[in-house]
Structure formats: C-alpha cells, structure tokens
Design an enzyme around this catalytic site. Structure first.
Site, short mmCIF file in Angstrom:
data_model
loop_
_atom_site.label_atom_id
_atom_site.label_comp_id
_atom_site.label_asym_id
_atom_site.label_seq_id
_atom_site.Cartn_x
_atom_site.Cartn_y
_atom_site.Cartn_z
N ILE A 43 0.89 -1.08 -0.20
CA ILE A 43 0.08 -0.07 -0.11
C ILE A 43 0.94 1.12 -0.22
O ILE A 43 1.86 1.27 0.71
CB ILE A 43 -0.83 0.16 1.13
N GLN B 132 -1.23 4.52 3.76
CA GLN B 132 -1.12 3.70 5.04
C GLN B 132 -1.77 4.08 6.28
O GLN B 132 -2.00 5.14 6.37
CB GLN B 132 0.49 3.32 5.28
N LYS C 171 -4.71 3.54 7.19
CA LYS C 171 -6.18 3.57 6.72
C LYS C 171 -7.04 2.54 6.90
O LYS C 171 -8.09 2.60 6.31
CB LYS C 171 -6.43 4.49 5.67
N GLY C 172 -6.35 1.33 7.08
CA GLY C 172 -7.35 0.16 6.93
C GLY C 172 -7.39 -0.37 5.70
O GLY C 172 -7.86 -1.37 5.49
N GLY D 140 -4.64 -1.76 3.98
CA GLY D 140 -3.94 -3.11 3.71
C GLY D 140 -4.85 -4.37 4.24
O GLY D 140 -4.57 -5.20 3.57
N ASN E 140 10.21 -8.43 8.87
CA ASN E 140 9.06 -7.50 8.60
C ASN E 140 7.79 -7.69 9.61
O ASN E 140 6.87 -8.24 9.11
CB ASN E 140 8.77 -7.82 6.93
N LEU F 27 0.05 -8.55 10.18
CA LEU F 27 -1.19 -8.63 9.39
C LEU F 27 -1.45 -9.94 8.60
O LEU F 27 -2.81 -10.38 8.81
CB LEU F 27 -0.84 -7.38 7.98
N TYR F 28 -0.37 -10.75 8.23
CA TYR F 28 -0.92 -11.84 7.64
C TYR F 28 -1.42 -12.95 8.71
O TYR F 28 -2.16 -13.78 8.16
CB TYR F 28 0.65 -12.45 6.82
#
Length: 155
Positions: A81, A86, A88-89, A91, A119, A125-126
């Site tokens: 992104i 970034q 801001k939701g 991703g 990272n 996130l993942y």
C-alpha cells in the site's frame, strides 16, 4: 467505498509506477518498477493495481508456480500500500479482497506468500488473515507463509 483490482496496462502503468512505500519498508519489497520488469520477463507473474475511488493506492503481484512436489502453488508474491494511504485500513481491506480474488480465480485450497522475518508489521497482518509459517524458505531466504482456503471464510 468503490474499490477495484485492475490489471496494469499502458493506461495506468505510470500511476502504478508512482506508488511508493515508506523509507523504512524499502528492504522488504521490490519497487513497482522492479516488479513490472520481473513480470515482463516471467509471464507467470500478474501485476495488478489496487484502486480506491479511481485512485491507485496499492500494488500486488500474483501467479501460479510449480513446486518441487509436482503441485501448482498460488502465490501472492508482492503486496504493498502506498505510504500516503497506509494506516487507513486499506492494507487489511485489500488483503481480504486479494484472498477472495485468488480463491475465485484459481479455486485453490492454499495461498502462499513469503516475508522477511524482520518485517513484523506484515507478519502480524498476514497472521490476522490466517497465514502461518510452513517452515520453508523461498529462493531469496524469505520465510514462506501459507493460508488454507476454506469456503465461507469471514476473516
């Protein structure tokens, strides 16, 4: 919110090339130019622009690749992104869109990606979206994560 996953064409290539990540993320992913060059050299890679309200806010690249066990693996190979969009939701939003897109396009049981182990933001996130490390490393030394695709996933 109107969003779209668009193929990269002559009409939107320049705006996709203008996408950039933050300086502290540079070591984690190739530039969009490097990605497009790689996709030009290896047609298995499919680059796409991620759009919100007709504005390019991100980039991804995916493809299907043979694995040493004679299976085909669906990879979400690149994902970013733009730094201006970034936090801001987007991703989370586009990761879910890409998962659904790949599941529909390939009717796959698993989606693979790789990430550098330092990272931490991407790994977090993942993991929220069901990706888990499988113990493999890719050819660049990145750790491979896999997400089992299940029907009616509400992640």
């Amino acid at each position: 919110m109107f969003t779209e996953i668009r193929d990269i064409t002559a009409l939107n290539k320049e705006e996709v090339l203008a996408l950039h990540i933050a300086d502290n993320q540079q070591d984690f992913i190739e530039s969009t130019q490097q990605c497009l060059d790689e996709a030009k050299d290896d047609r298995r890679f499919i680059p796409v622009g991620l759009y919100k309200e007709d504005i390019p806010v991100g980039f991804a690249m995916y493809g299907v690749f043979p694995h040493e066990d004679d299976t085909q693996r669906v990879w979400l190979d690149r994902y970013l992104i733009d730094e201006r969009y970034q936090h801001k939701g987007l991703g989370k939003y586009f990761l879910q869109q890409l998962i659904s897109f790949l599941q529909t396009k390939y009717n796959c049981q698993k989606i693979f990606l790789s990430v550098y182990d330092n990272n931490k933001v991407a790994i977090q996130l993942y993991k929220k979206f069901g990706f888990a490390f499988n113990g493999e490393l890719d050819e660049k030394g990145e750790k491979v994560m896999v997400r089992e695709v299940v029907a009616h996933d509400d992640n």
